[in-house]
Structure formats: structure tokens, C-alpha cells
Enzyme design. Structure first.
Site, PDB file in Angstrom:
ATOM      1  N   ASN A  47       0.805  -1.232   0.000  1.00  0.00           N
ATOM      2  CA  ASN A  47       0.000   0.000   0.000  1.00  0.00           C
ATOM      3  C   ASN A  47       0.837   1.281   0.000  1.00  0.00           C
ATOM      4  O   ASN A  47       0.475   2.268  -0.627  1.00  0.00           O
ATOM      5  CB  ASN A  47      -0.984  -0.001   1.173  1.00  0.00           C
ATOM      6  CG  ASN A  47      -0.302  -0.175   2.524  1.00  0.00           C
ATOM      7  OD1 ASN A  47       0.752  -0.801   2.637  1.00  0.00           O
ATOM      8  ND2 ASN A  47      -0.905   0.365   3.563  1.00  0.00           N
ATOM      9  N   GLU A  77       4.117  -5.167  12.061  1.00  0.00           N
ATOM     10  CA  GLU A  77       3.134  -4.100  11.944  1.00  0.00           C
ATOM     11  C   GLU A  77       2.005  -4.649  11.090  1.00  0.00           C
ATOM     12  O   GLU A  77       2.150  -4.833   9.877  1.00  0.00           O
ATOM     13  CB  GLU A  77       3.744  -2.846  11.305  1.00  0.00           C
ATOM     14  CG  GLU A  77       2.922  -1.598  11.617  1.00  0.00           C
ATOM     15  CD  GLU A  77       2.559  -0.790  10.404  1.00  0.00           C
ATOM     16  OE1 GLU A  77       1.342  -0.633  10.167  1.00  0.00           O
ATOM     17  OE2 GLU A  77       3.455  -0.324   9.700  1.00  0.00           O
ATOM     18  N   CYS A  97      -3.762   0.907   7.133  1.00  0.00           N
ATOM     19  CA  CYS A  97      -4.120   0.245   8.387  1.00  0.00           C
ATOM     20  C   CYS A  97      -4.613   1.216   9.442  1.00  0.00           C
ATOM     21  O   CYS A  97      -5.258   0.807  10.402  1.00  0.00           O
ATOM     22  CB  CYS A  97      -2.916  -0.524   8.940  1.00  0.00           C
ATOM     23  SG  CYS A  97      -2.321  -1.841   7.876  1.00  0.00           S
ATOM     24  N   GLU A 151       7.784   1.475  14.674  1.00  0.00           N
ATOM     25  CA  GLU A 151       8.433   2.153  13.569  1.00  0.00           C
ATOM     26  C   GLU A 151       8.684   3.608  13.997  1.00  0.00           C
ATOM     27  O   GLU A 151       8.086   4.099  14.956  1.00  0.00           O
ATOM     28  CB  GLU A 151       7.537   2.156  12.324  1.00  0.00           C
ATOM     29  CG  GLU A 151       6.911   0.815  11.982  1.00  0.00           C
ATOM     30  CD  GLU A 151       7.747  -0.023  11.051  1.00  0.00           C
ATOM     31  OE1 GLU A 151       8.976   0.169  11.026  1.00  0.00           O
ATOM     32  OE2 GLU A 151       7.170  -0.871  10.356  1.00  0.00           O
TER      33      GLU A 151
END
Length: 479
Positions: free
Chosen positions: A153, A249, A283, A457
């Protein structure tokens, strides 16, 4: 429009003919047409990439923070210099509007620059005498070879979220992009190999088979994956065999809770615009809007008004707010979610169907009259689909917001300070925004709870994720 930048030694290495046994087509989701054909790596190529990274670590792992910082800054400069090439490639391969792709590339360069600075400001416990006659100090050392498995994505952005801290910490890397969107990662790796020493960054183009070889490989010390929950669980289970560290993630089902005292027009506009960015393939998108009962009608009317003005169109159309979803298969998945929700009693307030044109386009869709245990609430659609629910009071809103397995991101919309403090504390999500949604700062950590995975992250914490801590204790010769 100029031809896409698909030339160079790394593209030549991975390009193949469409009829080759290992070939796969890379498509433009806005047209369904083939951009190019690449080949999948086999297990031997993954092993060779790990071997190169292992050899390179002997030198790269001993470089100074200043040396690694300089390399990251050079990569940022190179990315900016070729920014238009990267933006056009990302736009064509993912289907996102070109203007948004340009913004992403500029942001990606800042990720590299932030990590270049962060690695030069280490943090650790103070060296000192914690026992009589003994001095303790703490080192933060690189792990060795790390494996990065990135999603489709935000191909380059998600790659750099992992790659920048991994390199900053002194690791060498084997990276595998998603097969549907590998092109910007190929271009970046090709550019990076002119900056980094040989073997520091190694690209593997392949499917889940190549990813599994990486996860199982005894010489890879950590695997970082961004992907869906089912894949994350398989990675974690497989990695246990070699006791390698795992950073995950995963998915999200982000609630945006809107109270009657919020600025409803602003909340409706910003949440609608944010929810459908990248065709909802994010997400952290605010895909579950939960509205205090007394504000429900006014908010929903304002939300639908904004949605009606969002153009779903070609990536090179300046008026497009979002483009297609990534593939025919994913389009069918999104359609399936909507049809099952409709069959279960949901009301479609806007959209609800694919758009009849070449490519993989779906209307911006808004659903209401849904129950908390419905699939459309509990499962990640990952497309241009939003639900709006109503709730009577704070307790019901909080229960509904937390009533999913995911815990990646959420937002609270209120002008009440006490309520804001309570909800930002009690929402079980890794990021909680107040009166905004989907705003990321490189200085702040990003990562989820629960079924959204673990590990962070961004921020200096990300460098710690790719490091190991060593305690050294020295004993004085004379007390």
C-alpha cells in the site's frame, strides 16, 4: 507523460519475459495493464543475498554513527534528486494520485534524514559504579543481517520506515517488497547500491516462498514484516524455530470517536477526506466512526456531503482524491465485504459498488445500521469503506471503540479537556490523535497493540528495535 524509469542493472537482473516459468506481471491498477514482468527469486538467490549481507556486516557493523549518518543523508539527497521518477513509478504501480505520491517521496527523504540524525544521539544508562569497585557501561550493538518484508500500500515509505533505522543501527539488510508493487523498491535499491558498500543492502524479488526462506534462515537475526494478521502469526511461529526477533506491523480497524461538543463540520470533513486516501488501503484509516447519539444526524449529513465531493479517478487527474484499489482480487474482496454487510442488514448511505471503467475502482462507500459483532466492524476491509455507528454515552462509545481485536490507531474528537484526557488514556491503540487523524511525525513512535502486532516504527525507538543491548562491567585493579 515520460516513460517510467525501469532501466538499470537491478531492473535488468530481475526483468524477464512474460512466459518464463518464474515470471509474474506487475500491473497498473488504474488500467489493469502490465507495466513489466519480473521473476521470482528461488531459495538459492535468497541464500546468496544473506551470504552477501553476512560478509558485508563484518565491515558495516563496525562503522561509526557518523559514517552511517552520512550514508543515509546521501540516500536522502539521491531520493530527492530523482523524486519525480520515484513519484511517477509509485503512482503508476499503486494507483495513487501523482500529487500524493510526490508528497510521499518528500516525506520519505525526511525519514532518512531523521534517522541520520537520531543515530548520532544515542541514549543509554549512564556509565557508573553501581557496585563497589566495579564500573558498568552499556553498548547498543547491531544485530547482524535483518530481513525486511514490506507491503504494497505504501511500498517505498514502508520500506524506508524499516530500512533507515536498520542501516542506522549498523545492520545489513535483505529486503523483499510485495510482488504487486516492487518497482519503487527496485529503483531505490539500485540507487542505494551506488552509495552503500557492496552487500549492505540486498534486494530479493519474490513471493511468500522467498519470504518464508528469509524467516527460516538461521543467519537472519530479525525479521520485520508489515502485512496482514494471518501472515504475521505465521512469521512469528516460524521465527520461533531459530529464536530470531520479530517485528510486526499488522492490520487495524481504527475508530474515530466523535462527541457532540466537537466541531462537527471540521470532524466530518477531515475524517471523510482521511478515510478514503489511498483508496482506504491504510491500516490506520478512520474506517469506524462512532458518534455520540445527539450529534449523529448532523455529523452524518456533513460526512456524506464531503464524501459526495471526493473524486475517485485516474492517478494523473489533478482532481482525483483517490484512485483504484490494488488488484482485481482485492476489488472482489472489498465488494464481498460490502455485499455481506448489506445482506446482514447494513444500510448503504453512499457508494457500495465498483466503478464501471478499466482498472480496479470502487466507489467511496459509507455504511450504517451495523452491529458491533458484524464482520464489517470486526474485520479489516482495507478499502474505501467506512461504517458510522451511534452510541448513547461515554461508556458505550469507549466499549465500542475498544471492542475489536486490533489496536493500531484511533482518534478522539471533542472540546472537553477531561474527556480528551480520559479517552486518549483508555483507548487501547498504539497511536491516539486528538481532533485530527492520520498525522505522523518521524520523531514519534508508531506501532500497535493486540492483533495489530508489536514493535515500533519511526522515532529513535526504531533504532533500538534493530539493536541489541550489551552490559559491560569492569573491575578496578585496586578498589
Amino acid at each position: 507523460m515520460p516513460a517510467l524509469p525501469l532501466n538499470g542493472p537491478l531492473f535488468d537482473h530481475w526483468r524477464t519475459t512474460p512466459d518464463a516459468e518464474s515470471a509474474f506481471a506487475v500491473l497498473n491498477p488504474a488500467t489493469g495493464e502490465v507495466i513489466t514482468s519480473l521473476r521470482k527469486a528461488d531459495a538459492e538467490e535468497v541464500d546468496a543475498a544473506v551470504a552477501k549481507a553476512t560478509a558485508a556486516f563484518e565491515t558495516w557493523g563496525r562503522t561509526t554513527p557518523a559514517e552511517r549518518s552520512a550514508a543515509l543523508l546521501a540516500l536522502a539527497d539521491g531520493l530527492e534528486a530523482a523524486g519525480e521518477d520515484f513519484a511517477r513509478l509509485e503512482s503508476a504501480n499503486v494507483g495513487k494520485p501523482l500529487a500524493q505520491a510526490r508528497e510521499e517521496i518528500a516525506y520519505d527523504a525526511d525519514v532518512l534524514r531523521f534517522m541520520a540524525g537520531a543515530v548520532r544521539v544515542p541514549h543509554a544508562m549512564a556509565t557508573g559504579e553501581y557496585l563497589p569497585g566495579r564500573t558498568s557501561l552499556v553498548r547498543r550493538d547491531p544485530l547482524g543481517v535483518v530481513g525486511l518484508i514490506t507491503p504494497w500500500n505504501y511500498p517505498l515509505m514502508e520500506a524506508l520506515w524499516k530500512l533507515a533505522p536498520a542501516l542506522a543501527a549498523g545492520n545489513t539488510v535483505v529486503i523483499k517488497p510485495a510482488t504487486v508493487t516492487p518497482l519503487s523498491t527496485v529503483l531505490f535499491t539500485q540507487m542505494a547500491q551506488e552509495v552503500l558498500p557492496e552487500g549492505v543492502l540486498n534486494l530479493v524479488v519474490g513471493d511468500r516462498t522467498a519470504g518464508q526462506v528469509m524467516v527460516d534462515h538461521p543467519d537472519i537475526r530479525l525479521v520485520s514484516l508489515t502485512g496482514d494478521g494471518a501472515t504475521g502469526k505465521k512469521v512469528a511461529a516460524s521465527a520461533a524455530a531459530t529464536l530470531k526477533r520479530v517485528h510486526l506491523e499488522l492490520g487495524g480497524k481504527g475508530p474515530a470517536v466523535v462527541f457532540a461538543d466537537a466541531q462537527l463540520e471540521t470532524a466530518a470533513t477531515e475524517l471523510a477526506q482521511t478515510a478514503f486516501l489511498n483508496a482506504g488501503q491504510d491500516c490506520s484509516q478512520p474506517c469506524r466512526v462512532i458518534v455520540e447519539d445527539s450529534a449523529y444526524e448532523a455529523f452524518t449529513a456533513a460526512y456524506l456531503k464531503t464524501v459526495a465531493g471526493l473524486a475517485c479517478g485516474a492517478p494523473d487527474d489533478e482532481d482525483s482524491h483517490f484512485g483504484p484499489v490494488i488488484s482485481q482480487r482485492h476489488l472482489e474482496s472489498v465488494e464481498g465485504f460490502v455485499e455481506r454487510a448489506r445482506a446482514a442488514g447494513a444500510t448503504v448511505l453512499a457508494g457500495g459498488r465498483r466503478i464501471d471503467r478499466p482498472g480496479f475502482f470502487h466507489e467511496p462507500t459509507v455504511l450504517t445500521d451495523v452491529r458491533q459483532d458484524d464482520e464489517i466492524i470486526q474485520s479489516e476491509v482495507f478499502g474505501p469503506v467506512v461504517t458510522i455507528q451511534r452510541a448513547a454515552d461515554d461508556e458505550e462509545i469507549l466499549a465500542m471503540a475498544n471492542g475489536v481485536e486490533y489496536g493500531l490507531a484511533a482518534s478522539v474528537w471533542t472540546s472537553d479537556v477531561d474527556r480528551a484526557l480520559r479517552f486518549t488514556r483508555d483507548l487501547a491503540f498504539g497511536t491516539v490523535w486528538l481532533n485530527q487523524h492520520l498525522v505522523v511525525a518521524n520523531e514519534m513512535p508508531f506501532g500497535g497493540f493486540g492483533q495489530s502486532g508489536y514493535g515500533k516504527e519511526l522515532s529513535a525507538h526504531a533504532i533500538d528495535e534493530y539493536s541489541q543491548v550489551k552490559h559491560i562491567m569492569l573491575k578496578a585493579a585496586h578498589g
